[in-house]
Design an enzyme around this catalytic site. Structure first.
Site, PDB file in Angstrom:
ATOM      1  N   GLU A 112      72.610 -17.969  -7.015  1.00 18.51           N
ATOM      2  CA  GLU A 112      71.784 -19.171  -7.005  1.00 18.51           C
ATOM      3  C   GLU A 112      72.564 -20.385  -6.475  1.00 18.51           C
ATOM      4  O   GLU A 112      72.059 -21.150  -5.666  1.00 18.51           O
ATOM      5  CB  GLU A 112      71.300 -19.448  -8.439  1.00 18.51           C
ATOM      6  CG  GLU A 112      70.560 -20.766  -8.635  1.00 18.51           C
ATOM      7  CD  GLU A 112      69.107 -20.682  -8.201  1.00 18.51           C
ATOM      8  OE1 GLU A 112      68.649 -19.559  -7.915  1.00 18.51           O
ATOM      9  OE2 GLU A 112      68.453 -21.728  -8.134  1.00 18.51           O
ATOM     10  N   ASP A 113      73.778 -20.559  -6.944  1.00 16.91           N
ATOM     11  CA  ASP A 113      74.482 -21.817  -6.695  1.00 16.91           C
ATOM     12  C   ASP A 113      75.717 -21.706  -5.798  1.00 16.91           C
ATOM     13  O   ASP A 113      76.276 -22.717  -5.399  1.00 16.91           O
ATOM     14  CB  ASP A 113      74.925 -22.443  -8.029  1.00 16.91           C
ATOM     15  CG  ASP A 113      73.731 -22.806  -8.884  1.00 16.91           C
ATOM     16  OD1 ASP A 113      72.764 -23.341  -8.326  1.00 16.91           O
ATOM     17  OD2 ASP A 113      73.758 -22.533 -10.100  1.00 16.91           O
TER      18      ASP A 113
END
Ligand code: MN
Length: 491
Positions: free
Chosen positions: A78-79
């Protein structure tokens, strides 16, 4: 200030010290540290601080190396722009699956009632698929909510509310009571600042109810018991958590005077007879509050809970609930969440039948946990669809009601409140009026229409699937017959 957990710290609290497990966790740790290099949190801390905290929480919870590793890697896709294929290549299909699950859950956002319900539904669907994803997400949320003060103001309330309404109830269901309490207490001041301040102020005026004071009472009780000839006792004590206190206060019109279990002490004694002897000893030394003695040994709760309760004036202006039970009773009650329910909520809950229903469900998890000592095997079993025989339904406000499959709006109405059940006039499911014998489906949003003059009929007994609803309907019909009979006799 919080600091990054080291790989050794995480390994140190792991339950397994198998070298392959340790190696896996260390590899995941290094991989994640590298992936998040240079990223920062709102607090200005390195992003990896969060990731290492999640790994630590999972290790502390006794999760296996796969779970801890997935926890360490949970934000890399996700990041940190790591691809799912990368995760699979380095850590295998299972960890990829878990990271992927957490990433998907992370995309759910809480925006108003509509989306809230939608999120809840998706959340539950993925829970049914693999509870491990939820457990990682809970650890993730726990750390995020513990650092909420650093988050921009406009986001705080949303995250806090979502925590109270979605995450904490799920933690509660999954027998992770400790995390539930932490999630709630971190989120409470941000979700309901005024109410939190009010409870805080009320507690300040009740300066007695703190850990230190309670520990002294606990010691005094042990001394009194020893003098009375009951030695070899042990136990624990607790001050009610803030949010749980707030919920109870709301039930009792915010009247602190009606909360008798703000402070509680539990004493484990050697034999059943000792429970009653201990009660006698305590009552001869401290004045009990009238009407607060509860003999759940002679009259166990429907869920089998056994314990002897009393509430005493401590003599210095305080009151404490004291519970006596044997080791065996404690073991029965202490299986995971079952104990938590019984202790915290079960005592005063009037709809104990409904609670017992919940407990049955929860007991399955606890028993499973008990019968599979290896956490891997336990988790394997968690993958089995727990929700198979239950359906999750929502009130228009987004509250979750779980019922057996093919339950009807009648069951739903009684599950909310017997008064609502008794005055059900109609039901709206997903925006459409339906007949009261309609079978409800997982994820349905159910609204019960009540009318003052509506009342149960004989047919309702057939419509209802839950014994709780059936019993309420029958008792209503019986009362009505009795009343009719009296009127007749009176003429
Ligand atoms: Mn995270």
């Amino acid at each position: 200030m919080e600091r990054i957990r080291t790989a050794d710290e995480i390994v140190g609290v792991m339950h397994s010290h198998d070298s392959a497990d340790v190696d896996l966790v260390k590899r995941a740790f290094n991989f994640a540290e590298h992936a998040h290099h240079g990223q920062k949190r709102y607090s200005g801390d390195p992003y990896f601080l969060h990731v290492s905290a999640v790994g630590y929480i999972l290790a502390e919870m006794g999760m296996d190396a796969t779970m801890i590793s997935a926890g360490l890697l949970h934000d890399t896709v996700e990041d940190a722009k790591v691809s799912e294929e990368d995760i699979e290549q380095n850590f295998g299909k299972e960890i990829r699956f878990l990271v992927d699950g957490v990433t998907k859950l992370g995309k759910l956002k809480y925006h108003g009632v509509e989306r809230h319900v939608e999120s809840l539904r998706k959340l539950f669907v993925s829970t049914a698929k693999d509870i491990r994803v939820i457990i990682i997400k809970l650890a993730d949320r726990l750390h995020n909510v513990s650092t909420l003060k650093h988050v921009p103001k406009d986001k705080q309330a949303r995250i806090a509310l979502e925590t109270l309404e979605i995450y904490a109830p799920i933690a509660n269901r999954l027998s992770i009571g400790k995390i539930k309490g932490q999630l709630e207490d971190y989120a409470f001041p941000f979700a309901y600042p005024k109410e939190h301040a009010q409870v805080h102020e009320m507690l300040r005026n009740r300066s007695k109810d703190n850990e230190k004071w309670l520990e002294k009472i606990y010691r005094d009780i042990q001394v009194a018991l020893a003098e009375g000839g009951i030695t070899n006792v042990h136990g624990e004590f607790r001050v009610k958590r803030m949010y749980s206190l707030y919920k109870k206060l709301k039930e009792y019109g915010m009247d602190m005077g009606k909360i008798y279990d703000l402070s509680a002490v539990r004493i484990i004694v050697p034999t059943l007879a000792d429970c009653y002897r201990a009660l006698g000893i305590i009552h001869s030394q401290w004045q009990p509050l009238p009407g607060r003695i509860k003999d759940y040994i002679a009259f166990p709760k429907p869920n089998g809970y056994q314990s002897l309760h009393t509430t005493i004036f401590t003599g210095d202006g305080g009151i404490v609930e004291v519970q006596f039970r044997t080791e065996e009773m404690n073991r029965d009650a202490a299986l995971g969440i079952a104990a938590h329910f019984a202790y915290k909520e079960g005592v005063q809950n009037q709809s104990s039948k409904r609670l017992a229903g919940k407990l049955d469900w929860v007991k399955q998890i606890s028993q499973l946990q008990q019968s599979h000592t290896a956490s891997g095997e336990f988790l394997e079993n968690l993958k089995v669809d727990f929700f198979g025989d239950r359906i999750f339904l929502f009130t228009p406000k987004g509250d979750v009601v779980d019922l057996p499959q093919s339950s009807s709006p009648i069951d739903f109405a009684y599950a909310i409140h017997s008064d609502i059940g008794d005055h059900t006039a109609g039901a709206v499911v997903n925006g459409k009026f339906v007949a009261l014998d309609t079978a409800l489906h997982n994820g349905d949003i159910v609204e019960i229409i009540t009318k003052k003059n509506a009342k149960p009929s004989n047919k309702w007994v057939e419509y209802a699937k839950t014994t709780f609803a059936k019993r309420n309907i029958r008792s209503f019909l019986m009362k009505e017959n009795d009343a009719g009979g009296k009127k007749y006799n009176g003429k």
